[in-house]
Motif scaffolding. Structure first.
Motif, PDB file in Angstrom:
ATOM      1  N   ILE A 199     -44.980  77.228 -29.481  1.00  0.00           N
ATOM      2  CA  ILE A 199     -45.354  77.927 -30.716  1.00  0.00           C
ATOM      3  C   ILE A 199     -45.619  79.395 -30.398  1.00  0.00           C
ATOM      4  N   ARG A 200     -45.376  80.244 -31.415  1.00  0.00           N
ATOM      5  CA  ARG A 200     -45.614  81.691 -31.289  1.00  0.00           C
ATOM      6  C   ARG A 200     -44.963  82.272 -30.033  1.00  0.00           C
ATOM      7  N   GLY A 201     -43.716  81.922 -29.852  1.00  0.00           N
ATOM      8  CA  GLY A 201     -42.979  82.485 -28.720  1.00  0.00           C
ATOM      9  C   GLY A 201     -43.179  81.742 -27.423  1.00  0.00           C
ATOM     10  N   GLY A 202     -44.008  80.700 -27.418  1.00  0.00           N
ATOM     11  CA  GLY A 202     -44.227  79.935 -26.202  1.00  0.00           C
ATOM     12  C   GLY A 202     -43.012  79.103 -25.849  1.00  0.00           C
ATOM     13  N   SER A 203     -42.895  78.757 -24.576  1.00  0.00           N
ATOM     14  CA  SER A 203     -41.745  77.994 -24.095  1.00  0.00           C
ATOM     15  C   SER A 203     -41.875  76.522 -24.456  1.00  0.00           C
ATOM     16  N   ARG A 204     -40.759  75.905 -24.729  1.00  0.00           N
ATOM     17  CA  ARG A 204     -40.731  74.457 -24.942  1.00  0.00           C
ATOM     18  C   ARG A 204     -41.003  73.768 -23.604  1.00  0.00           C
ATOM     19  N   ARG A 205     -41.799  72.720 -23.645  1.00  0.00           N
ATOM     20  CA  ARG A 205     -42.171  72.008 -22.429  1.00  0.00           C
ATOM     21  C   ARG A 205     -41.218  70.865 -22.133  1.00  0.00           C
ATOM     22  N   ASP A 206     -41.355  70.306 -20.943  1.00  0.00           N
ATOM     23  CA  ASP A 206     -40.453  69.236 -20.509  1.00  0.00           C
ATOM     24  C   ASP A 206     -40.905  67.912 -21.133  1.00  0.00           C
ATOM     25  N   ILE A 207     -40.647  67.786 -22.429  1.00  0.00           N
ATOM     26  CA  ILE A 207     -41.073  66.594 -23.175  1.00  0.00           C
ATOM     27  C   ILE A 207     -40.392  65.330 -22.655  1.00  0.00           C
ATOM     28  N   PRO A 208     -39.087  65.349 -22.340  1.00  0.00           N
ATOM     29  CA  PRO A 208     -38.471  64.143 -21.780  1.00  0.00           C
ATOM     30  C   PRO A 208     -39.139  63.670 -20.490  1.00  0.00           C
ATOM     31  N   ALA A 209     -39.506  64.612 -19.608  1.00  0.00           N
ATOM     32  CA  ALA A 209     -40.175  64.225 -18.361  1.00  0.00           C
ATOM     33  C   ALA A 209     -41.550  63.628 -18.652  1.00  0.00           C
ATOM     34  N   ASP A 249     -42.119  58.950 -29.433  1.00  0.00           N
ATOM     35  CA  ASP A 249     -42.753  58.772 -30.743  1.00  0.00           C
ATOM     36  C   ASP A 249     -44.269  58.919 -30.636  1.00  0.00           C
ATOM     37  N   MET A 250     -44.796  58.430 -29.552  1.00  0.00           N
ATOM     38  CA  MET A 250     -46.232  58.513 -29.299  1.00  0.00           C
ATOM     39  C   MET A 250     -46.688  59.973 -29.223  1.00  0.00           C
ATOM     40  N   LEU A 251     -45.925  60.785 -28.514  1.00  0.00           N
ATOM     41  CA  LEU A 251     -46.265  62.203 -28.370  1.00  0.00           C
ATOM     42  C   LEU A 251     -46.210  62.934 -29.703  1.00  0.00           C
ATOM     43  N   LYS A 252     -45.240  62.566 -30.541  1.00  0.00           N
ATOM     44  CA  LYS A 252     -45.065  63.252 -31.827  1.00  0.00           C
ATOM     45  C   LYS A 252     -46.230  63.002 -32.782  1.00  0.00           C
ATOM     46  N   GLU A 253     -47.017  61.960 -32.519  1.00  0.00           N
ATOM     47  CA  GLU A 253     -48.176  61.677 -33.367  1.00  0.00           C
ATOM     48  C   GLU A 253     -49.343  62.628 -33.099  1.00  0.00           C
ATOM     49  N   LEU A 254     -49.326  63.299 -31.974  1.00  0.00           N
ATOM     50  CA  LEU A 254     -50.446  64.159 -31.594  1.00  0.00           C
ATOM     51  C   LEU A 254     -50.479  65.433 -32.437  1.00  0.00           C
TER      52      LEU A 254
END
Length: 710
Positions: free
Chosen positions: A646-656, A632-637
């Protein structure tokens, strides 16, 4: 006697002594007695002043020791210089509860601080509880007992009792707000001014009010937070009781913080921190007095919502648009009505109206008032609708009739109905009064309405959030007396022990050591100078990247060593770190820990590298947190989309990343009170499933900060 017992006695005295009372009932020392007489206090009143033999038919006594009966509460209206003598008389007379009106204590500087400390020490030894000093008193609204000199006590019409409790560090602001709220037909249980908070402080009063059966909404005005842990505990208790805790916190600006110090000797703390604590623990934050009253109004009704789906009904298309415009930035959802419900509304309103949300019933409702009320009844039965907002400009007899009907409908449902009536008091005042009497929240502007609805929805949603079992902290070894500044090498060892990935590297301590290890370094490498005296490596020119072989490593070693000596000739240099150069595409983040003097360890995150200073895009929580809270903290950024890709970029390891945030927060909690600050910057976040890696870090411990451990 506990603080709750002391507050109970202050609010419900059977006998009151007024020390330093004056016959001049327009003076500060005369008003307390006048107010008790005005509101027909049924207990014993004992004026104390050697100047007079009687006041208004009451025998006036030379000192407290001359009072013949028991004294529950003493109101002290004398110079601060006489306080020690008066306390001695209170001790001898076994007076256990005192309200100090006078100033001249901690708010005046060192001498006042010293006197305040002496008075408190003497009071504690004597078992005396003090409210104040530098306060104007309290009011038990239920029983009409005013103990003080506020102008709000001078009403001849009496007080409107209700379910709102209010504790205020400021007396003038607190009782002014109370008076304004009474004009809005908001009823109170108690109002207490704490002033300098020598003994009883604002949070003690909030604690009392939360446990009071007749108080459903608790509000507080704070200039300083006397106990951060207590505030968090009270917020948790408020959630458990489903009682909104509304806070107005002063000192948000630098000028405001300085003013608060001179006002009530308060350390106001960081507003950024307070806002983060409020959000994490469900405090309802007001920005000013108007906000506070608006929030008291909507919460005192006692209804809560099951979500933030709002539908608006208006006889003005412009008003509907305004409410829609306010909804989005406030986080409210103007829900699309199901087809069946929309069809029912279309049957009621004129063909040239709109059954879309916002619903426009048009000015035809002036002629056919059932249009509004029939539409309202349809929406009450729609499960997709959580809150109904009605906006009208109708006045006169028509407006009164509609308001009466709204009030009747409101009684039949648990679904909140909030009304905006725009117009002058002359035209719309009687209709507004009908709603206020029925406890239907009513506002004069669309923004005020939607602001109140937003906070109602937020608090309701927070209360509906299931309480999770406390998560177990992983086993983290607490270091024996950690000291000084831990530089990157030592910090990375600590992070590795927490299961956080770090690059492989070697600390090259001198040229001889360089010759031994240069063949085994994992090229390509990054080289960095390590010194507790040079924390910003880039500024010192002590970073070299993409070192491909032993020859380049030797050159980098000499260059960095030379740059460090030039940057700070007195620097204690531990060596040159040669570390594998991670080349996978990543997003740079930072994680920080800051010890807050009021709340303890705070965990902070945001975009890393130089962006943390440039963009100031950060999120804050009180430690410890679990991975869910970290997410939840990260989603506030504002930079969160970079992690999503975004724009074709890869999703990052948000869980890690969330797990790393949680582990660092738990580390901070384990070492609560010892860490002054901690920074991991940058922390690289790789593609989904590829983990994170800490590339740099520092910990500053509170004790012996001039010592370095690597």
């Amino acid at each position: 006697m506990s603080k709750r017992e002391a507050i109970e006695r202050l609010l419900n005295p059977g006998s009151i002594a007024i020390v330093g009372v004056s016959k001049d009932f327009t003076s500060i020392s005369g008003k307390p007695m006048k107010n008790l007489i005005r509101h027909q206090f049924e207990g014993d009143i004992y004026p104390v002043n050697p100047k007079y033999e009687e006041i208004e038919g009451f025998t006036c006594f030379p000192s407290l020791l001359d009072v013949p009966g028991k004294i529950d509460v003493a109101l002290i209206a004398v110079s601060s210089k006489r306080m020690m003598q008066i306390l001695s008389e209170c001790e001898q007379k076994q007076v256990r509860s005192v309200i100090l009106f006078g100033s001249g204590f901690a708010e005046t500087g060192e001498d006042g601080e010293r006197l305040q400390a002496e008075v408190l020490e003497k009071a504690k030894k004597a078992g005396i509880t003090i409210l104040g000093p530098n306060c104007i008193g309290l009011l038990n609204v239920r029983t009409s007992i005013p103990l003080g000199f506020s102008t709000s006590f001078e009403t001849e019409e009496g007080f409107l009792s209700g379910n709102v409790g209010f504790a205020s560090q400021s007396g003038a602001l607190g009782f002014s707000l109370f008076g304004l709220a009474q004009e809005e037909n908001i009823g109170f249980s108690h109002v207490i001014n704490t002033g300098n908070q020598m003994d009883i402080h604002t949070l003690d009063c909030i604690d009392y009010m939360l446990e009071d059966d007749g108080t459903d909404v608790v509000a507080g005005y704070l200039e300083g937070i006397p106990d951060g842990e207590m505030l968090i505990r009270l917020a948790k208790r408020a959630k458990a009781l489903k009682k909104p805790l509304i806070m107005l916190k002063a000192g948000r600006s630098e000028i405001g913080r300085k003013a608060a110090m001179s006002h009530t000797a308060s350390l106001t703390g960081s507003d950024e921190t307070f806002q983060a604590i409020a959000k994490q623990y469900g405090l309802v934050v007001a920005n000013d007095v108007d906000d506070m009253i608006d929030l008291m109004k909507v919460f005192s009704r006692g209804k809560q919502t099951n979500g933030n789906n709002v539908v608006t009904i208006s006889n003005s298309g412009a008003a509907g648009i305004a409410m829609a415009d306010y909804s989005e930035p406030l986080g409210l959802e103007l829900v699309r009505l199901p087809n069946e419900t929309q069809a029912k509304v279309e049957e009621i309103i004129p063909s040239y109206g709109s059954a879309l949300n916002p619903i426009d019933i048009t000015a035809q409702a002036l002629k056919e008032q059932h249009i509004l009320t029939d539409t309202l009844e349809v929406l009450i039965n729609e499960d997709e609708v959580n809150v109904i907002v009605v906006q009208t400009t109708f006045g006169g007899e028509l407006g009164q009739n509609i308001c009466e009907k709204i009030a009747e409908i409101d009684k039949t449902t648990e679904k909140p109905i909030v009304v905006t009536i725009t117009g002058t008091t002359e035209i719309t005042g009687e209709g507004r009064a009908i709603l206020e009497k029925a406890s239907v929240p009513v506002y004069k502007t669309s923004y005020k309405t939607m602001f109140a609805v937003k906070h109602l929805a937020d608090f309701s949603r927070f209360c509906l959030k299931e309480e999770k079992d406390p998560f177990e902290l992983p086993a983290i070894e607490e270091r024996d007396d950690p000291t000084g500044i831990w530089t990157e090498v030592r910090v990375k060892k600590e992070l590795f022990s927490l299961g956080i990935r770090i690059p492989q590297g070697t600390l090259i301590k001198d040229r001889e050591h360089l010759q031994k290890v240069k063949a085994n370094v994992p090229y390509p490498v990054v080289c960095k100078g390590i010194s507790k005296d040079v924390l910003h490596k880039t500024d010192a020119g002590s970073v070299k990247v993409n070192i491909k072989n032993a020859v380049e490593l030797e050159d980098a070693y000499e260059s960095i060593a030379s740059s460090l000596r030039a940057y700070n000739p007195d620097a204690d240099i531990d060596g040159i770190l040669a570390e594998e150069m991670l080349q996978d595409e990543s997003v740079e983040m930072f994680i920080g820990v800051k010890e807050d003097p009021q709340f303890g360890p705070l965990i902070v995150c945001g975009l890393g590298g130089i962006f943390v200073e440039v963009l100031q895009d950060i999120s804050i929580r009180h430690a410890p947190i679990d991975a869910e809270e970290a997410s939840d903290m990260l989603k506030e950024l504002k930079g969160y989309p970079l992690l999503e890709g975004i724009r074709g970029g890869s999703r990052r390891d948000i869980p890690a990343l969330a797990e790393t945030l949680a582990r660092i927060s738990q580390y901070a909690s384990t070492h609560n009170g010892h860490i002054q600050e901690m920074d991991i910057n940058p922390l690289w976040v790789f593609e989904e499933g590829q983990d994170v890696a800490a590339l740099d870090g520092i910990i500053v411990w509170k004790n012996k900060k001039d010592t370095v451990v690597n």
